[in-house]
Motif scaffolding. Sequence first.
Motif, PDB file in Angstrom:
ATOM      1  N   GLU A 234       0.827  -1.159  -0.017  1.00  9.21           N
ATOM      2  CA  GLU A 234      -0.149  -0.031   0.146  1.00  9.21           C
ATOM      3  C   GLU A 234       0.786   1.244   0.043  1.00  9.21           C
ATOM      4  O   GLU A 234       1.738   1.153   0.616  1.00  9.21           O
ATOM      5  N   ARG A 235       0.437   2.252  -0.664  1.00 10.45           N
ATOM      6  CA  ARG A 235       1.244   3.721  -0.508  1.00 10.45           C
ATOM      7  C   ARG A 235       0.629   4.616   0.509  1.00 10.45           C
ATOM      8  O   ARG A 235      -0.687   4.783   0.549  1.00 10.45           O
ATOM      9  N   GLU A 236       1.391   4.521   1.424  1.00 14.23           N
ATOM     10  CA  GLU A 236       0.870   5.556   2.626  1.00 14.23           C
ATOM     11  C   GLU A 236       1.116   6.875   2.360  1.00 14.23           C
ATOM     12  O   GLU A 236       0.761   7.849   3.076  1.00 14.23           O
ATOM     13  N   ALA A 237       2.329   7.343   1.661  1.00 14.48           N
ATOM     14  CA  ALA A 237       2.634   8.530   1.454  1.00 14.48           C
ATOM     15  C   ALA A 237       3.223   8.735  -0.177  1.00 14.48           C
ATOM     16  O   ALA A 237       3.335   7.570  -0.604  1.00 14.48           O
ATOM     17  N   ASP A 238       3.572   9.799  -0.560  1.00 14.51           N
ATOM     18  CA  ASP A 238       4.186  10.029  -2.095  1.00 14.51           C
ATOM     19  C   ASP A 238       5.334   9.063  -2.136  1.00 14.51           C
ATOM     20  O   ASP A 238       5.545   8.457  -3.152  1.00 14.51           O
ATOM     21  N   ARG A 239       6.355   8.633  -1.227  1.00 11.71           N
ATOM     22  CA  ARG A 239       7.412   8.105  -1.320  1.00 11.71           C
ATOM     23  C   ARG A 239       7.654   6.963  -0.175  1.00 11.71           C
ATOM     24  O   ARG A 239       8.570   6.764   0.376  1.00 11.71           O
TER      25      ARG A 239
END
Length: 247
Positions: A234-239
Motif C-alpha cells: 500500500e502507498r502510505e505517502a508519496d514515497r
Amino acid sequence: MLVLLPPSETKSAGGSGAPLDLDGFSHSELNGTRQRLADALSTLAGDVPASLDVLGLSERQAEEVQRNAELWDSPTAPALERYTGVLYDALDLRSLSAVERKQADSRLAVASALFGIVHGTDAIPAYRLSGGCALPGLGTLRSVWRPVLEPVLAAADDLVVDLRSGAYAALAKVPGAVEVRVLSEDATGKRKVVSHHNKAHKGKLARALTRSPEEPESVEDVLDVARDAGLQVEREADRKLCVVVHG
C-alpha cells in the motif's frame, strides 16, 4: 534503480576470494573511511574483553572477535553471498538465473557499518560490527559515516528503494528515497510492526525487484512489481510504502 538492503549480524564463513583489497570496491571515494574503520576494528580485536564490550557480545561469541583480528588476511566472498539470515534467505540468490544474478549485482547494495555501502561484486571478509557501535578513537559510526556517505547516496540518479533498518538508515540519509515498512495485520484488522515479518518480506520485495525484466523507475513501478510477486503493498505517502502481512 538502487535497492538499499540492511546487513546481517550473521555472515557466512570462509570464501574463495583473495584477502580484502579496498581498491577493488565500488565507490572508491569511501575507501579512506573504510581503511580507518577496518584498521581500528582489527586493532581493537587485539583486546578481546574490550572488543566484546564495544561490539555488545558475550564471551561465547569470542570467535566473532577473531574474525575481526583476521580482517585483512582472511578470504573474501561477494558481499551478497557474505550476509546471511532471514532477509537473505528470502532473497535466495542461489535460485536466481544468470541474468537475474547480474541484475542483483547492479540493483542491490548493502548498508554496511564497516564499508558504508557495498554492491554485490564487492569482495568482503567475514567481520562483526553493528551500526550502533562506537569505536575507540573514532566515535559513533553515525558520526564517521554521515559526512562521507550521504553525498555518495545523494548523488544516485536512479530510483532508490530504502529497505534499511533504523541503525543503518541513521548512517546516511537518502533524499527522495522510497521508504518501505512491513506491518502484520491480524484477523481484526489491527496492524503492528513485527521483526521477523519485516526481514522476510523485505527480502521478498528485494527479490521481486531484482528479478523484474524491466528495471523499475518509479514508485508506481515498484508497486506493480511487488503486487505481481504476490505481495500486498500500500502507498502510505508519496514515497512511503507499506507491505502488509496477514496472520
